[in-house]
Structure formats: C-alpha cells, structure tokens
Design an enzyme around this catalytic site. Sequence first.
Site, short mmCIF file in Angstrom:
data_model
loop_
_atom_site.label_atom_id
_atom_site.label_comp_id
_atom_site.label_asym_id
_atom_site.label_seq_id
_atom_site.Cartn_x
_atom_site.Cartn_y
_atom_site.Cartn_z
N GLU A 12 0.81 -1.43 -0.41
CA GLU A 12 0.06 0.52 0.03
C GLU A 12 0.96 1.49 0.05
OE1 GLU A 12 -3.00 0.20 -0.42
OE2 GLU A 12 -3.16 2.45 0.59
N ASP A 13 2.07 1.42 0.92
CA ASP A 13 2.34 2.88 0.98
C ASP A 13 3.63 2.81 0.75
OD1 ASP A 13 0.56 3.44 2.68
OD2 ASP A 13 1.00 2.88 4.68
#
Length: 746
Positions: free
Chosen positions: A98-99
């Site tokens: 995700e990040d």
Amino acid sequence: METVAQTPKYNLTEEQEKSLILREYRALLRSLKTKLKPGDRKLIRNAFEIAAEAHKSMRRKSGEPYILHPLAVARICVEEIGLGVRSTICSLLHDTVEDTDVTLEDIEREFGSEIARIVDGLTKISNVIDVNASQQAENFKKILLTLTDDPRVILIKLADRLHNMRTLDSMKREKQLKISSETVYIYAPLAHRMGLYNIKTEMEDLAMKYMEPETYKDIAKKLAETKRERTRYINEFIKPLKDKLEKTGFNFEIYGRPKSIHSIWNKMRKKGVDFEEVYDLFAIRVLLDSPPEKEKEECWKVYSLITDEYTPSPERLRDWLSNPKSNGYEALHTTVMGPQGKWVEVQIRTKRMNEIAEKGLAAHWKYKEGTADESRFDKWFQQIREVISNQETDTIDFLQDFKTSFLAEEIYVYTPKGDVKMLPVGSTAIDFAFAIHSAIGSKCIGAKVNHKLVPISHKLRSGDQIEIITSNKQKPSEDWLNFVVTAKARTKIKDALKEEKRKIAEEGKYTVQRKIEGMGAAYSQGNIDELVSYYKLSSALDLYYQIAVKNIDLKELKDFKVLGDRLEPPKPLKIPVETKVDGPASSTLSKKDAELIIFGESGDKIMYNLANCCKPIPGDDVFGFVTTGKGLTIHRTNCPNAAKLLANYGHRVVKTKWAKNKEISFLTGLKIVGMDDVGVIHKITNLISGELKINIAALTVEAKEGLFQGNIKLYVHDKEELDMLVQKLKELPGIESVERYDAEAV
Ligand code: MN
C-alpha cells in the site's frame, strides 16, 4: 480492563530507536516460540527486514518509526488472537504494498502465493479507506468479500485497527471521532462475531473514550472509587464457594471481573439508571481445568454447587454448553442472589472454552481439528457468500442488512419436523418463511408458533417451533420491509416489489405513449427524458409507474409546448413528487439563528437545523452534517444516529462548535422521577420558572404507586444553564432522578 493508550515520547537518538525496534522484534519472536518450525525463523526475519527497509523513512503521527506499527500488529495477532507464523509474516508486510515500493510480485516471489493473496486482501481494504475515507459501506463490503477468501485477512485487519485505536491519541480530534465511530459501527461487532470478546471490549472502551470523554472519565473514576468495596463483596461471595470447590478436588480458579466501561454505560442508557444503580458492575468467573470428556458434566456440577449456596434466577440461566453460539462461545451463565440480596452473574467455563472466548476464531479452529462437529463458522461464511453474491442494492442498505443479519446474536428455532434454523435475534415469522424457501416466504400469510396462530410480523424466540401458512393469492408488500430482519428476506421482498412495479409501469407506459402522440409529439427517448427530469424522477420506469398509480396527472401536459415532434416544458417548474432528503428531519427551531463556528472555514455564520433525533443545545458536543436538501443539520456526538452518519457519510460531516449566544432559547426535555408528595410539583415549577426564570413549554405528570414521573419541556440557553437546573432539581427533597431525554421528539 486497562484501556489507556500508550504514546511514549519519541525524542530518541537513532541508536536508541534501533534498539527499541530490535527489542520489539525479539519480543515478537519470543511469543511465537512454540509455533516455530525449522526455517520459520528465517522467513520471519526476511519479512521483518523487507518491511523495515520499505518503511525506513516513514513515521507515524506520534513521531515513532513506522515499523513499530506492523510489529505491534503482528504481536496482537500472535498474543491476543492466537495466530501463527504465516499471519505474522502477513502482519509485518500488511502496509508495504500500500505505502511503499514493495510490490505484490516481490512478496509472491519471496513468500509464495498464499501470503501474497492475504497481503493483497489487506491492501485492497486499506486502499478503499485511503482513497475515499467516507465510503465505509463499500469498504466494508470489500472486507467481507476478502474475508470469504481467507478469514486471516479479517483477523489481521482487526489487529491493525486495534493498534490504531490504541495509538489514536496523536491524531486530530476529527480523525479520532471518525475512526472511533467506524470502530464501534463495524469493527467491534465484527470482532464480536469472530468471538474475540477481549478485542471487541477494548475497541468499544477506546472508542467511547474519544466519543464520550466526559462520561468515560466519570465512569472510570466511579469504578476506581468503588473498587475496595467491590473487592470486599466479591471475596465475601467467593469464600463459601471456594471451600466447597476445594472439597470436590476440581482443578479450578474463581475470581471477580469488572465489566467494561462501555458495557456499564450501555446498561445505564438502556435502563435509564445512574451508575450507582447498575447492579452488575462485575461478574464472577469459575475456570475449570477439565479433561475434554468431562467438561460438560463438571460445569453442571459447579452450577449445582453454586446454586446450593445462592438462589438462582430461573430466567437468567444461559446454557451455551449444549448449544454454543455461532461464534464458538461456550459457557454456562447463571445469575444468583448473593449476600445483601444483590444479583450476581456467574460464568462457568473450562480453560479450553475460555481460550475460545478470548481468542475466538483461531482458537476455535485449533480445537475443531479431529472433531466431527460441523463448523458454525463455515456455515456463517457460506451464508455471507450467498448474500454478497446476489446483492445489487445500495451498499449502505447492504451494510445495515448485514449488521442485523450477521452481526447480531442469534436464536435457534425449529421446523415442524424438528430441523433447526439459526436466525438473528428479532427475526419474525416471515424471516423464518424466507429462510426455508423464498417461494414460501412470498406466499406466507401467517404462522403457527408452538401450535398457536400468529401474524407474519410475530417475533420469534429461541426454541419456538414454527409452521408456516401460505396462500397462492399472497404476494410481498412494502410494509413487510418494516419487520423483516434477515438480509435474505429483505432482498427477496425488494426484488418482488421491483418486479411488481415493473408490471404496473407497463400500463403507465402505454398511457403516456398515447398522450404524447395525441398531442402531436413523438414518443421518443428525448421526450421521455424531458418528462423524467420535469417531474424530478430517477428513471423512465419511475415515470411510467407514477403515471400508472395516478401520482402524476397527465392533464398537466397541456402546459407543455409541442415544437416539431419535441415536447418543451413550461417555465416555472412544479415538483409534484417529493424529493428524497438524506439524514433525519430537521427541527423547526432553525428559524432562530444561533451562531456556529465552522472550523476549517472562514468562520462565517451559516444556516443550520438542529437534528430532531438528539435535540442539541449550545454547549453540547456536536458535529454538522450536510444534508442534500436542507443545508447543515447539527447532531450531538452521542446522538443515536451519530455513529452511522460518521461512519457512512464522513465526507458530509463538518466540525462545528457553538458560539456564545444568550439571546436565543432552545427547547429541550427533562424527565424527573421522585416521591409522589404533596407540593412536589409546585416546588419543581417554582424552582424552574420562579427562581431560575426558565420558560416551561409543557409539563405532564404521571403518578403511580407512590412515585411520580414528570416530563417537562423547557427553553434553555445552553448546556451550562441546563446542567445547573438539573443539579438544583436533584437537590430538591424527594427527587430520585433527573434526566435529559434525547430520543423522543420533544
Ligand atoms: Mn496498518
């Protein structure tokens, strides 16, 4: 239960940070120790290093290095949920795709497809959360879809949410409110359904700490103040039981456990009582170390021994030994009359049952292996899959349906042949009919419950035996939606109504075609669209339907001009059909303009309405909700509708605060209970309008068996004034309780 979030200060040197991270990592390995097989250590090390490297430059809002979050989530998974090595790896990696630059392909290459799939599930969930924080319902649907692939996704997600709640202190107030309401609305019920009682309780307590800080502190303080007295009572209660249990030779523990702040608060609200009147501030628990084949027998022996000492309340016996809850919970609960005539709840369970109660799903699976018992979880997942797969309705509706169908407690009822059906609490005869077959549901006209004739709206209770009565002339109607609880029944009824509407609309279609052609215009898509938008409807189907049921009078079409074959609407638009407004209706007090400061904007005065559901007055903790038709509606943060609004429509919530204003009064209500004494009403009215000069709008009094209950509607300027009034009323002789009422219309 300790629910104080810890936010250590992170003014650490790089070296100190490194050793802190290492310490946490080692603690994680220690808690996994018994589960490690050869090679696992290396895999975990690898996952940790990938995550640490990927999050290297990131920090959390508190200032701590980001990697501490995945480490903490992994530890929750292992220590509090009982998950193993694979879930640990997934937890460590849960925020990487995700990040950071780490890709799913990287993870698949390193750890294989099983782990990649779980991380993918976790990424999909957080994706939706981050892109548009308001779409919680859509979001939740995604969670459930992933859940049915692999339940570990949901368990890790719950651990992730729990850690975020524990560290919520460093967030902005707005975020705290939103995350907390999401947590009570969705995640706590889900944790409950997964059988994770401790996590559910902690989530609720933490959420309450942010949403109702005053009440939370107040109850916590009172719990601390009464602790000594409670401990003394618990010891007195336990003493004779302990002696008896020791004589039996059982291997046991017995102790008292305080109930959570949130559950005490719930009780106070539900029963409308003060802290002092909540009798079950604690429960007694007996834990047995029984061999598997003797569990049930020994639990009942303990029950018999306890009820020899103290008298049980027959209605309060709960036997989840013979019929465990669908989340796996097993125990025997009873409520007995203890010393000084106090009711005390006693929970009897074995160590194995206790582990299931605390660690839920994961522990359940551990014990399930090798037993013939068909998993209730599997059944539950199967039902969810069914509902999700044929669901096309509004996701917010879906979420509501889901909550009532799958997150509520369940009852067990029987067909005439003795087959058992599991339904959510509150289910009616019609839900049961649909549970058997949708054709039976659609034709249901009544039922016999335990051989007695009842209407289709009859609420069922555990143990009922139900026979459905059908008629071929019957068909589903709109009002059925008011009393069905299960998603299946609701969906089937809506489908049938849609079908019915389509049939009726056919007629309207013919009528409108004749009319348009009669006017010399063409029966074309363009002209139909013109009419749909003129009447502010959502579709052509809607138009045909409204015409067929004569909500729209086609005589009005004479006001239309015909240009060539086109219809041209008259200028001043009429809106004969009601437009839909989201959110609760607004108060009539809106005409009077008090001032609100809207944070984040320029501080302009704006128009607003006060929500009817909670009747805020200046001084209350409030938020603004942007409705589609009526501007801003102000709700109290403890409004019964608040959690739902905040969780589902976060994008329409505006932070608001009251400005000081002494010119305007607000209508509110007080419920006063006291001894029915001569002159008491006089004293009350004298205090309110005489002494404090507060205007009373209405006063009703009911007296019964020496007690009176008065409902007073009055105008106050703000919460401060109201609080003072309540205080003074409580000081009057003979007054039992004074309470503001929110839910009913004032
Ligand atoms: Mn996370």
